[in-house]
Design a protein around this motif. Sequence first.
Motif, PDB file in Angstrom:
ATOM      1  N   CYS A 728      42.969 -78.706  27.687  1.00  0.00           N
ATOM      2  CA  CYS A 728      44.424 -78.697  27.817  1.00  0.00           C
ATOM      3  C   CYS A 728      44.914 -78.930  29.243  1.00  0.00           C
ATOM      4  CB  CYS A 728      44.979 -77.373  27.302  1.00  0.00           C
ATOM      5  SG  CYS A 728      44.526 -77.024  25.581  1.00  0.00           S
ATOM      6  N   HIS A 750      46.167 -70.425  18.106  1.00  0.00           N
ATOM      7  CA  HIS A 750      47.262 -70.640  17.150  1.00  0.00           C
ATOM      8  C   HIS A 750      47.205 -72.062  16.581  1.00  0.00           C
ATOM      9  CE1 HIS A 750      51.308 -70.837  15.470  1.00  0.00           C
ATOM     10  NE2 HIS A 750      51.577 -71.859  16.257  1.00  0.00           N
ATOM     11  N   TRP A 751      47.060 -73.064  17.442  1.00  0.00           N
ATOM     12  CA  TRP A 751      47.040 -74.446  16.974  1.00  0.00           C
ATOM     13  C   TRP A 751      45.717 -74.809  16.320  1.00  0.00           C
ATOM     14  CZ3 TRP A 751      51.082 -77.056  15.919  1.00  0.00           C
ATOM     15  CH2 TRP A 751      52.266 -76.808  16.596  1.00  0.00           C
ATOM     16  N   GLN A 752      44.605 -74.238  16.768  1.00  0.00           N
ATOM     17  CA  GLN A 752      43.333 -74.501  16.101  1.00  0.00           C
ATOM     18  C   GLN A 752      43.357 -73.948  14.684  1.00  0.00           C
ATOM     19  OE1 GLN A 752      40.817 -76.275  16.585  1.00  0.00           O
ATOM     20  NE2 GLN A 752      39.311 -75.463  15.135  1.00  0.00           N
ATOM     21  N   ARG A 754      45.811 -73.872  12.809  1.00  0.00           N
ATOM     22  CA  ARG A 754      46.661 -74.752  11.993  1.00  0.00           C
ATOM     23  C   ARG A 754      46.119 -76.182  11.969  1.00  0.00           C
ATOM     24  NH1 ARG A 754      52.789 -73.693  13.851  1.00  0.00           N
ATOM     25  NH2 ARG A 754      53.106 -75.236  12.190  1.00  0.00           N
ATOM     26  N   ASP A 755      44.867 -76.357  12.433  1.00  0.00           N
ATOM     27  CA  ASP A 755      44.242 -77.686  12.498  1.00  0.00           C
ATOM     28  C   ASP A 755      45.103 -78.660  13.299  1.00  0.00           C
ATOM     29  OD1 ASP A 755      42.044 -76.898  10.956  1.00  0.00           O
ATOM     30  OD2 ASP A 755      43.108 -77.310   9.090  1.00  0.00           O
ATOM     31  N   GLY A 756      45.723 -78.138  14.343  1.00  0.00           N
ATOM     32  CA  GLY A 756      46.612 -78.984  15.149  1.00  0.00           C
ATOM     33  C   GLY A 756      46.262 -78.962  16.624  1.00  0.00           C
ATOM     34  N   LEU A 757      44.970 -78.809  16.938  1.00  0.00           N
ATOM     35  CA  LEU A 757      44.564 -78.704  18.335  1.00  0.00           C
ATOM     36  C   LEU A 757      44.930 -79.957  19.124  1.00  0.00           C
ATOM     37  CD1 LEU A 757      43.177 -76.612  20.126  1.00  0.00           C
ATOM     38  CD2 LEU A 757      40.993 -77.737  19.665  1.00  0.00           C
ATOM     39  N   GLU A 758      45.009 -81.086  18.440  1.00  0.00           N
ATOM     40  CA  GLU A 758      45.333 -82.329  19.142  1.00  0.00           C
ATOM     41  C   GLU A 758      46.749 -82.309  19.741  1.00  0.00           C
ATOM     42  OE1 GLU A 758      46.861 -82.668  15.008  1.00  0.00           O
ATOM     43  OE2 GLU A 758      44.959 -82.056  15.905  1.00  0.00           O
ATOM     44  N   LYS A 759      47.588 -81.390  19.285  1.00  0.00           N
ATOM     45  CA  LYS A 759      48.966 -81.324  19.778  1.00  0.00           C
ATOM     46  C   LYS A 759      49.050 -80.756  21.191  1.00  0.00           C
ATOM     47  CE  LYS A 759      50.963 -80.724  15.154  1.00  0.00           C
ATOM     48  NZ  LYS A 759      51.584 -82.052  15.121  1.00  0.00           N
ATOM     49  N   PRO A 771      38.407 -87.679  16.792  1.00  0.00           N
ATOM     50  CA  PRO A 771      38.728 -86.541  15.913  1.00  0.00           C
ATOM     51  C   PRO A 771      37.515 -85.685  15.568  1.00  0.00           C
ATOM     52  CG  PRO A 771      39.869 -88.510  15.177  1.00  0.00           C
ATOM     53  CD  PRO A 771      38.935 -88.947  16.268  1.00  0.00           C
TER      54      PRO A 771
END
Length: 877
Positions: A728, A750-752, A754-759, A771
């Motif tokens: 990050c 939190h984002w991991q 939600r499977d959104g670590l790329e955000k 990915p």
Amino acid sequence: MTKMIKLRSALGVLEILSVLCISLAAAAAYTPVDNYLISCGSSVDTPVGRRLFVADDSGTVVLTSPGSAAVKASPSAVFGFDDADAAMYQSARVFTAPSSYSFRIRDPGRHFVRLHFFPFVYRGYDLATASFKVSTQDAVLIDGFAPAARSNVTPVCEEFLLHVARDTLVVTFVPLAGRLAFVNAVEVVSVPDNLVGTAASSQSMSNSIGQQLNPAVMPLQTVYRVNVGGLTVAADNDTLWREWTSDQPFLVGPAVTQDVAYSRTLNYLPGQATVEDAPAIVYATGRELIIMSNLTDDGMKQMAWQLDVERSASYLIRFHFCDIVSNVPGLLHMNAYVDSSNAFQELDLSAIGHGKLAFPYYTDFVLATSAPSGKLAVYVGSSSRNITTPAAILNGLEIMRILTTAGSVVVIDPTAPGPKKKNLAVVLGSVFGSFAFVSIAAALVIAMRKKEEKKELPTPTTSQPSTAWMPLLGRISFRSPGPSAVGSGSTSFTIDTNTPGGASATPSMATSSSQSYRFPFAALQDATSNFDEGLVIGEGGFGKVYAGVLQDDTKVAVKRANPESRQGAREFRTEIEMLSGLRHRHLVSLIGYCDEHEEMILLYEYMEHGSLRSHLYGGRAATALSWAQRLEACVGAARGLLYLHTATAKPVIHRDVKSSNILLDDGLTAKVADFGLSKAGPDIDETHVSTAVKGSFGYVDPEYVRTRKLTAKSDVYSFGVVLLEALCARPVVDPRLPKPMVNLVEWGLHWQGRDGLEKIIDRSIAGTVRPAALMKYGETVVRCLADRGADRPAMEDVVWSLQFVTRLQEVDGLDVSDVSSLNMVHQLTPPSHARQRSAGESETGRGDVDEEDSVADDYADASMRGIFWQMVNVHGR
């Protein structure tokens, strides 16, 4: 009309005196069991109003301060303050290292903790430049307090309402970013346990990120305490020493209101508010809504107040009511709103009081998440469509922030309190008697030992050390500089060839040995141009680091201890002892040390590219690392930690793994540095080492903090934080960000989840991360950051996972399911020459090898058991 209202609303002198008498009479009603009033940095007790603050070195509390100073403000700094404030803020305790106050708790339960701050300048200390964190054993109270960031330099009191279940409360101050911490006064005062939680409306609920909010059990921070429609109430006029401000600065909107006062006796009812909930003067004054005829503006039908709060935070809002305007019951019906939320409707005070009027009452409302604007609006108005008189009233308002996350608490262990005064004579007698006996025995032993040394030991030919514990002494002989000596006044030296690895006349040879050597101070002065500030390349808890060049042109990093540092002889010795026996490609090599002239100086190999942190977000934007380089650095650092955990019979636990302690050489090879806090791990038949908590804020293992049980898995947690930093490219804790983003670990998990670590990936590398590699990388981070150490992987598994991530990144089309492919996994196993070399070492006992054949490169990196486990348990990872 406005003038008439002002005249009608003015409080008469008799009314004010009457109300004040009511308040003063009630102010002495409550006597706290715990009542600690500490004047920090003062050498004498300080009267503040009707209370006495005692000096922090008086023995009332335990002050643990490895680096602190007592400072005093000049008379001009507090000029214009009232007498109470001048007394409170004229002294302070300054901390240059994590320090704490420890309070013995005799009455477990709810306590007010008040911290008083006023920045001033005292000699070399400018308190306005402070930046620090304050925590207890269970909660972070302040994170990133910076007086310089405030618009005006005025005294500040931060008040917290905590549930203390321990017999000792430790309040720890932690300087941030190399700055200092300070505090002028500390209050720890017990309060009635039912002060929060009795109102039905303060029920448990969830905020926007799913956290359960129950103010009855959670830490609270006072943001506003307002005496609506009345004057400011000083702490001496409150039974719990709270301060109440006037509501005038917050009153907004077109509504017409008037101040009202009540001069008769209030009706305190059983089960309702008491003088501990708010002083009588708050309930005996209020603001009344005046309804004008022919209203066209709905805004005139409700009173409104607007207050600045933290964005997207959770709050407990307490409304204080006392119907001092109605002549008969049943007339007053009110609605209230907080922002767009309905706090209550059709509130009929007389119905609650069974027909009684003028009785104190409060109700609570929990605001799960405040508006992103940072503004909080409170509205109180009539609930009836047919407006009647009186329309609405409000007497007091409290807004308390709910501390919804404990963060990474830091606890500095206090020393044990001294003996009680009544046993002082007995204790002193025992001490002096024991001291006399020990002194006589020690004198006899020393005399006998000196006599034996004269008979048996030869006269030493080497320089004498300034400390008795230093290892490897007697290996360097010093001589005066010859004509060819480089640099005026420099001292040349030779290494004793009778010691292991000592067949060289230059200090640079120390880098090819597993030993470290003692350097003369004059040589280091010469190498650093007498410690020129222009050569400073870093600074940490131990001291400054200088770039230096030895006489043979070897570049070195010279770390010189700061006499005022929180780290000292223990860390100095630990660093030497650890690195003298450890050597690995991914550990920074210790070249030597110096302990002359009361100095503590360490010499390391020079790391050309500085720390990993500096390339992520430390001001080196032009040299930002690519995703592949970051992966390589993480793999290298993991290998170094694996070596520490497995190279010796007891694992070596680093205890301070962070991005600033991972350095990069000229080839961007990552090496773990700074072993001052390192500690030998448990024996093979033990599970942990019990020790005081040490480490860096944001990186410390939370299980270690809770239990004081240190294991190698504590390093795994800290390394998991570093993995998030590398992805990050932001600090672990950044109080400048919106609240959910402040803590990188919480934000990343939190984002991991939600499977959104790329955000949240660093924008400079976002387009280059495959990915599949990100998926495996995120899984590795989550496992490293598991709350329980038993759920975290061993470092050998972390190395394997990161190597797998590297392969997923490099090979187009490779997927996580391909882990079972031997065509890929064989590249992760140690080569045959490493295994053969290990066997050869055990036979020959060699300790000196060439860098290319170092076990550090491969063999220490992998556990075949760990690799096999992951091959057959793909879904488990």
